[in-house]
Design a protein around this motif. Structure first.
Motif, mmCIF file in Angstrom:
data_model
loop_
_atom_site.group_PDB
_atom_site.id
_atom_site.type_symbol
_atom_site.label_atom_id
_atom_site.label_comp_id
_atom_site.label_asym_id
_atom_site.label_seq_id
_atom_site.Cartn_x
_atom_site.Cartn_y
_atom_site.Cartn_z
ATOM 1 N N UNK B 193 0.729 -1.373 0.019
ATOM 2 C CA UNK B 193 0.218 0.149 0.087
ATOM 3 C C UNK B 193 1.116 1.402 0.318
ATOM 4 N N UNK B 194 2.020 1.213 0.604
ATOM 5 C CA UNK B 194 3.388 2.218 0.466
ATOM 6 C C UNK B 194 2.426 2.818 -0.459
ATOM 7 N N UNK B 195 3.276 2.469 -1.637
ATOM 8 C CA UNK B 195 3.613 3.159 -3.097
ATOM 9 C C UNK B 195 2.039 3.966 -3.109
ATOM 10 N N UNK B 196 1.410 3.877 -3.046
ATOM 11 C CA UNK B 196 0.168 4.375 -3.192
ATOM 12 C C UNK B 196 0.157 5.959 -2.689
ATOM 13 N N UNK B 197 0.390 5.356 -0.854
ATOM 14 C CA UNK B 197 -0.537 6.192 0.255
ATOM 15 C C UNK B 197 1.040 7.395 -0.328
ATOM 16 N N UNK B 198 2.031 7.096 -0.841
ATOM 17 C CA UNK B 198 3.138 7.968 -0.949
ATOM 18 C C UNK B 198 2.882 8.769 -1.466
ATOM 19 N N UNK B 199 2.899 8.207 -3.321
ATOM 20 C CA UNK B 199 2.485 8.934 -4.227
ATOM 21 C C UNK B 199 1.443 9.728 -3.975
ATOM 22 N N UNK B 200 0.292 9.596 -3.824
ATOM 23 C CA UNK B 200 -1.055 10.831 -3.407
ATOM 24 C C UNK B 200 -0.508 11.657 -2.430
ATOM 25 N N UNK B 201 0.134 11.089 -1.580
ATOM 26 C CA UNK B 201 -0.327 12.377 -0.555
ATOM 27 C C UNK B 201 0.581 13.103 -0.710
ATOM 28 N N UNK B 202 1.971 12.559 -1.558
ATOM 29 C CA UNK B 202 3.051 13.759 -2.083
ATOM 30 C C UNK B 202 2.386 14.757 -3.309
ATOM 31 N N UNK B 203 1.460 14.462 -4.075
ATOM 32 C CA UNK B 203 0.695 14.386 -4.923
ATOM 33 C C UNK B 203 0.043 15.974 -4.577
ATOM 34 N N UNK B 204 -0.481 15.542 -3.396
ATOM 35 C CA UNK B 204 -1.589 16.286 -2.784
ATOM 36 C C UNK B 204 -0.902 17.341 -1.925
ATOM 37 N N UNK B 205 -0.106 17.373 -1.304
ATOM 38 C CA UNK B 205 0.767 18.797 -0.417
ATOM 39 C C UNK B 205 1.813 19.622 -1.515
ATOM 40 N N UNK B 206 2.129 18.587 -2.689
ATOM 41 C CA UNK B 206 2.899 18.697 -3.800
ATOM 42 C C UNK B 206 1.691 20.249 -4.343
ATOM 43 N N UNK B 207 0.570 20.504 -4.317
ATOM 44 C CA UNK B 207 -0.451 20.910 -5.167
ATOM 45 C C UNK B 207 -0.812 22.031 -4.195
ATOM 46 N N UNK B 208 0.068 21.738 -2.819
ATOM 47 C CA UNK B 208 -0.432 23.168 -2.222
ATOM 48 C C UNK B 208 0.459 24.623 -2.629
ATOM 49 N N UNK B 209 -0.693 25.709 -2.725
ATOM 50 C CA UNK B 209 -0.024 26.613 -3.921
ATOM 51 C C UNK B 209 1.870 26.908 -3.137
ATOM 52 N N UNK B 210 3.181 27.214 -3.276
ATOM 53 C CA UNK B 210 3.454 28.240 -3.185
ATOM 54 C C UNK B 210 3.243 29.528 -2.385
ATOM 55 N N UNK B 211 2.377 30.150 -3.140
ATOM 56 C CA UNK B 211 1.908 31.275 -2.526
ATOM 57 C C UNK B 211 1.614 31.521 -0.453
ATOM 58 N N UNK B 212 0.775 30.071 -0.288
ATOM 59 C CA UNK B 212 0.442 29.438 1.028
ATOM 60 C C UNK B 212 1.741 29.154 1.863
ATOM 61 N N UNK B 213 2.623 28.712 0.982
ATOM 62 C CA UNK B 213 4.597 28.579 2.049
ATOM 63 C C UNK B 213 4.740 29.694 2.294
ATOM 64 N N UNK B 214 4.877 30.751 1.047
ATOM 65 C CA UNK B 214 5.920 31.437 1.203
ATOM 66 C C UNK B 214 4.699 32.712 2.433
#
Lengths: 282, 334
Positions: B193-214
């Motif tokens: 189950x790891x590859x699915x969880x890592x890949x989808x959660x990584x996508x979800x967090x990468x998609x959080x806009x750079x503006x919000x991080x800044x």
């Protein structure tokens, strides 16, 4: 790698004494001290030079506008002041960029303290997907303020300072994303003020707003002047003329001219500046 | 007709008004274009609807084959059958007095799935955070494809590893009487189950806009504070979807649990004893179906197990689609 950014302040002072003088004469008219001073400051993205040997001094309590064509390095320079460019991989700084006498590119610089003293407002309003109240409290909570009474005080004061209080005082716990673009930007300014900064950097804060919202932000800048040192990057030359005391004109990464706003717009001393402000290029 | 007049105006002196190609064509004048356009649309539509139809047909077939299990005994027996199926832990289809209680199988499936999630969710989410916010660009470029290879390994290879390597290790080092048990199956399912969880959660967090991080960094937040206060809350729908997708992977997996779980259809007691063998719904279907005559009671019972499983994964799928849709909507708003 050479580490010129860690060269002690004094040595750099001696080495480039001539250049900052030149600008100090022109720009810093009153006796107030320089809160931000760049000496031979350069910034690179990989091999590309974003800011090229800029030297300038910004005096405390003033509003300084930075103008110039797209890609001239004005945003890069602004974002270097509180090291927001650190997030970009492969970026590197040279020379000295000092805030309150300390080189921010010194290895010992504490980024948390730097960014709380030198706040930033971004081009696009970027409130968190939290309530208005929690947006303002974000910075103070990071500083360890937990008392509800104290936080509410800060929220009210910052919203009043940002001229937003009357519009949102009954909706403090509603989502910040429900506000209009102009309100969101004023919320972002309030949020920045809540960390009690000395300097507020504004990166084209009105470029995503309509003229009415823009006018309100400009009024706000005029109100904040004096209590905060404000540096604003703008594409809008009328805006620079309206809000700022001093204006710097950047082109191709270099600082072309830096002078009192009135002087720069009515009687520029460089040909490039004149061409730009009269609309002949850029 | 219009095109005639267009032709007529061809000799107009004004070059800008000289349209040499007719702008209006009726289907009869452009037959090839008309036919190809409609034919293409029809073929593409049919191909797409085939897979949609397949889903409905599977549901129809599974329901049709499982209904007789409940209905053969007549009206009054239906309720008794339903109660037996969901509450009786005894699955003895070949006894002289056969019992078709699927409770132990349902519990077994949920048991290994929960066990897998306990391991895979924290590991997967931490890895997702590391890849999205901490790892330098180059490391992320290497790690992501390598992690996704985990998903490409055939499940029988995992099963082989479970039986030949993990089972003896569990016996010698943890002193379990049998190496093929709930813990073994849970651990292997966690890795799957790891590859699915890592890949989808990584996508979800990468998609959080750079503006919000800044915005967060600009207010003096450290990286940890930014991740905890801003990135994870903003990506929470996608992160939940990642967990559910990982859960679906675990609950639907057959080969690994068949090989690694020990296949004893009983509810572990005490319930936390992972060293006991269990049996899942999937392994039961795979194991029994080969020796079951068509249209026997056992056959219908197996389809009922299949229907139960299908309802589990179907509802999980709906939930993950809903959460991913929410995550996308949140991204659009920014």
């Amino acid at each position: 790698m050479e580490t010129p950014e860690t060269v002690p302040l004094k040595k750099t002072d001696a080495g480039h004494a001539a250049r900052p003088q030149q600008f100090a004469q022109a720009a810093v008219t009153e006796s107030s001290e320089a809160v931000i001073s760049a000496r031979q400051f350069s910034f690179f993205y990989g091999a590309k030079c974003g800011v090229d040997q800029v030297s300038m001094a910004i005096r405390s309590g003033s509003v300084t506008a930075i103008i110039g064509p797209s890609g001239c390095g004005k945003s890069t320079f602004l974002r270097s002041i509180n090291r927001m460019n650190d997030l970009i991989p492969g970026s590197r700084a040279q020379g000295v960029l000092a805030v309150n006498g300390h080189n921010v590119y010194d290895k010992r610089t504490n980024l948390v303290n730097l960014r709380q003293q030198v706040g930033m407002v971004f081009q696009k309003p970027n409130p968190f997907a939290k309530s208005i109240y929690d947006n303002i409290c974000y910075g103070p909570r990071l500083q360890g303020i937990r008392s509800r009474g104290r936080l509410s005080e800060i929220v009210e004061k910052c919203l009043r300072d940002a001229a937003l209080w009357d519009e949102v005082k009954d909706d403090l716990h509603k989502s910040a994303l429900a506000l209009s673009g102009g309100q969101q930007q004023r919320l972002c300014i309030a949020r920045t003020l809540a960390t009690r900064p000395n300097v507020v950097l504004m990166d084209e804060p009105c470029s995503a707003l309509d003229p009415i919202a823009t006018a309100r932000i400009e009024d706000l800048i005029a109100q904040l002047k004096g209590a905060y040192t404000i540096v604003i990057v703008t594409h809008n030359m009328q805006q620079a003329a309206r809000v700022s005391d001093e204006t710097a004109f950047f082109c191709l990464g270099k600082l072309i001219e830096y002078d009192r706003t009135e002087k720069l717009f009515t009687n520029p001393s460089k040909k490039e500046t004149e061409d730009y402000i009269t609309g002949r290029f850029g | 007709m219009t095109e005639v007049s267009v032709q007529g105006e061809k000799r107009n002196r004004n070059a800008a008004a000289e349209f040499t190609r007719p702008l209006l064509l009726s289907p009869s004048e452009d037959l090839a274009g008309y036919v190809m356009g409609h034919l293409g649309l029809t073929i593409l539509f049919l191909i797409t609807t085939t897979s949609v139809a397949a889903v409905f047909l599977i549901f129809y077939f599974v329901i049709r084959e499982s209904l007789p299990f409940f209905t053969t005994g007549g009206g009054a027996a239906i309720l008794a059958r339903v109660r037996e199926f969901f509450t009786d832990p005894g699955w003895y289809p070949s006894a002289t007095e056969p019992r078709y209680g699927a409770l132990a199988l349902i519990v077994g499936s949920l048991y290994v799935t929960a066990g897998a999630l306990v391991v895979a969710v924290p590991v997967g989410l931490l890895a997702g955070v590391f890849l999205s916010d901490i790892a330098p660009f180059n490391l992320r470029q290497i790690c992501k494809p390598v992690i996704e290879i985990l998903a490409a390994i055939p499940s029988v290879a995992y099963g082989f590893f479970a039986v030949m390597v993990l089972a003896p290790w569990l016996q010698t080092h943890l002193g379990f009487s049998s190496g093929t048990n709930a813990l073994n199956a849970s651990l292997i399912l966690a890795v799957m189950a790891l590859p699915t969880i890592i890949s989808v959660s990584e996508d979800a967090m990468t998609a959080v806009g750079r503006e919000i991080r800044e915005a967060s960094y600009g207010l003096g937040a450290t990286r940890a504070e930014t991740i905890i206060n801003v990135v994870i809350p903003a990506g929470h729908s996608g992160i939940l979807a990642a967990v559910i997708l990982g859960m679906m992977r675990a609950i639907g997996e057959t080969m690994v649990v068949w090989m690694a779980s020990g296949n004893a259809s009983r509810i572990p007691s005490p319930w936390w004893d992972l060293s006991q063998s269990i049996r899942t719904m999937t392994a039961t279907i795979a194991g029994d179906m080969g020796e079951t005559p068509k249209d026997s009671e056992h056959y219908y019972a197996l389809f009922t197990v299949g229907l139960t499983l299908l309802l589990f994964t179907f509802s999980l799928n709906l939930l993950s689609e809903y959460l991913l849709g929410k995550a996308r909507a949140g991204r659009g708003r920014r």
